[in-house]
Enzyme design. Sequence first.
Site, PDB file in Angstrom:
ATOM      1  N   LYS A  18       0.734  -0.967   0.365  1.00  0.00           N
ATOM      2  CA  LYS A  18      -0.083   0.065   0.252  1.00  0.00           C
ATOM      3  C   LYS A  18       0.794   1.000   0.326  1.00  0.00           C
ATOM      4  CE  LYS A  18      -3.978   2.014   2.596  1.00  0.00           C
ATOM      5  NZ  LYS A  18      -4.715   1.640   3.826  1.00  0.00           N
ATOM      6  N   SER A  70      -9.781   1.466   3.144  1.00  0.00           N
ATOM      7  CA  SER A  70      -8.381   1.859   2.393  1.00  0.00           C
ATOM      8  C   SER A  70      -7.812   1.489   1.603  1.00  0.00           C
ATOM      9  CB  SER A  70      -8.360   3.565   3.166  1.00  0.00           C
ATOM     10  OG  SER A  70      -7.199   2.729   4.529  1.00  0.00           O
ATOM     11  N   SER A  75      -9.240  -1.060   7.561  1.00  0.00           N
ATOM     12  CA  SER A  75      -8.954  -0.657   6.088  1.00  0.00           C
ATOM     13  C   SER A  75      -8.773  -1.462   5.541  1.00  0.00           C
ATOM     14  CB  SER A  75      -8.308   0.085   6.251  1.00  0.00           C
ATOM     15  OG  SER A  75      -8.485   1.904   5.984  1.00  0.00           O
TER      16      SER A  75
END
Lengths: 465, 463
Positions: free
Chosen positions: B65, B140, B164
């Site tokens: 990420k 996310s 997330s």
Amino acid sequence: MKAGEGRMMIGLEIHAQLLTASKLFCFCPAGPTQSPNTSICPVCTAQPGAKPAGTNARAMEQAVRIALMVGCTVPEGGRVAFLRKHYFYPDLPNNYQRTSTPVGADGLFCGARIREVHLEEDPGRYDIRKDKVDLSRCGTPLAEIVTDPDFSTPEEVRLFLKKLSTVLDYLGATRMEAGSTRIDVNVSTDGGRKVEVKNVNSFHNVYRAIKYEVIRQKNMRRRGLEILQETCHFDELQKITISSRQKESADDYRYFPDPDIVPIELSPREVARICADLPESPDAKAQRLQGAFSISAKNARALSEHKDLAALFEAVRPRDGKRAEACAEFLLNDTLRVFNYLKKKGLLAVPEKLEYEAEFFSQAAEAVASGKMTGKLARRLVQARFEAGRTGPADVETRQVEGAEIERAVHEALKGQKGAAEDYCRGKKAAIHSIVGEVMKALGYRADPKKVITVLEKILNSKQR
Amino acid sequence: MGAAAGTISQMVERAVAKAEKLNGKLNAFITIDGAGALARAKELEGQEGVMREHGALFGKIIAVKDNIAVKGLRCTASSRTLENYVAPYTATVIERLLERGAIVIGKTNMDEFAAGGGGTSGHFGPVRNPYCLERVPGGSSSGSAVAVAAGIVDFAIGTDTAGSIRAPAAFCGLCGFRPTWGAASRHGLLDLGMSMDTPCPIARGPDDLIAAFEAMRGRDDRDQSSLDERRTSVGSRPVLGVPEEFFQGVDKEVEEIVRKAIDGLGMETKDVSIPSSKYGVPVYYLTVFAEFSSAMQKYDGIRYGISEGDIYKTRRAAFGAEVKRRVLLGTYITLKEHSSRWVAAAARVRGILAREVDAVFAKGADFLVGPTMPFVPWIHGKEITDPLQNYLADVLTVQANLCGIPAGSVPAGDIRGLPVGLQVHGPRGHDDAVLGLMKLAYGKVGSRAQANLKLDGRLLSAP
Ligand SMILES: [Zn+2]
């Protein structure tokens, strides 16, 4: 106090860099660097995602030692947490500064109440003219000592700071380089608003800044002008304070507990251990020296103000009052002059073990007191022993030059000092000192000057006959 | 991928090609580091003898990420502010994965600074759900989930501050695990809510998940809050606590699938209650606003990214709407006059919630189970007309973050091709037990549920 003249109220916030190997929240070495931005890492430059590596335990201990020495008590439960103090400044890469809750509070030192002592991180250095930031200093641990506004004259502040600097020196907890201690001073008169002089960079300048501020505020009142609450800085060159901003309301730093730092719990056992290891206070030392060695109160106090000299004095352990007084005088006059000179040049190197120095000081003190040696020569000898990188004290302690070697050196020196020798023989006894100086130099200052003088006198006197 | 085999270099080349080919449709990657990954593959091939023995993740292809630092790669957090920021160091958890032989092929798309639940708020555009491109993948850690679901990488690393990793795991039919706060180092993780942030693995099945977490976990001197804790007090016949609150407001079809999945585990269950969980979302937002506004203080236009003259203009231009909303609210509630009312109150309620959860665990429940998300992936754009959508998405996941406990999501089934996740919580420090239950659930329910999912047909056609 004259009528209409308000009483001055002065308070101090002293920020002293702590002596630790590494910074407060990362593993970068702390202390002065050769060139800018060399002692930095992702943590102290606040790279996105970098986390504090935990609170430097040594820094915490040093702060607690300072707090205890100025009479503070560790907070109930011993819990110390870190808060974030938010403000925007180029030298602060996070735009917040990490500052701890008190490690000690409610102290009393030299007549002033100590509100609290806490730990915080030093910001970097911002050069406003070049618009450049050096982050090597950023993250260096600081102890902040906050007093109540208990001082009413610049002289009181000066005395307080002198005593405080002696205590800090005793503790060996703080950095001694220029600029490693910075002071914020707040000055107000009865009913008047508080004027804050920020970032004064030495104890000496604090006195000057307050003196200036006292006069400025008096003059303003005399002219019927209102004193505004403001923040200013002390201009070192002009020796005046210059207003930097006027404060209408208190700043809002949005203090907020740092979620990345686990609070520290100082156990009663830990505090007791630190307490037991604290050095004797300067006052206690002065009293003890005066009692144990029958020296004057003045000399005892003066010795207690210089940790190194007091230690040398105790290493000599003079046998009687007369010798003790002579030793104290020699330390406080000649030795102190040399030490101050070397300190200024950053070259003072006092060895940890002082017993090897004891013999030298006891004899030098006696020789100077009896006029057998000039102060000047004595000072050169002291310098030779304590100047870093010169004749290492280690050489002095192990390779003392004796008997035959001294004689050889004396004969050698006399070849180049014929004039001085003749002067001596004609009765100018003081001429011997320049020869002694030559001999000592030739021997790398490793001989006992008293023995050199004895040998020299013997040779010169035999020549005379 | 394992089956396709070939040399490591060949596998990396295939993965990179696939990532590049699909990125136009999925937008899963912000950076694809083909050259770096290939160089790394060659390096690993040279060390094959040693690595086969010691590298538990030897040759595993992974994605990270874009809010986790990998030295030499851009680390944008999907923000214009960090558009050109190249990380000068590597996060501890990534370092540990690399040491065991993993290969990073790129950095994945996400919500800006991880502040969002749909994968739609980043500067680099929305991420698409691989099972239905019109829908969100959950956020996310959106790109990380999508890269795994689309079969580009073996597993991926994301972060979880309010769900997330679990939300995209549920929406993409994967296994996602959020460890105990502190069980894995946060050094190198960009801040959102520091007291809740955790690095997390996401994978198709539990084996990769367990191997990844095993590498990531443990004390790190660079993160003071990290721990070595491993607790193993779960009995041989564990009991599943089913909190009634976890089903309130949940879509009926989702509830049905999750209850069926729980029955399918064949374990003893017990009805429990966590009354304060209704405060979870407000407490979470107060906490995250305060922490996030402090963390964002450094992006002032002097040090990072763009500068538009003064700090106010800079911040207006540099951040997206959600980030600005959070920074402004966070600054407001941490002002001296409000801080005791908002921040302190949130901390107090957070403490009460944690005690309630502890009490449920103490009174005979070994795990808590329920749905991960209250609904199926929504259609892109819905969060714009209904801002509460994002906030509601966190209702079932924030408890774990507020309490610092481990939690995970396992596929439970689907509603007309849209995945539904089963969520598992365990007590603090019982990461291994939670992973063990996830493995059991995957074997009994998850793998079949996953097998029924069909990728969006448009991904299979040539670009
Ligand atoms: Zn550093």
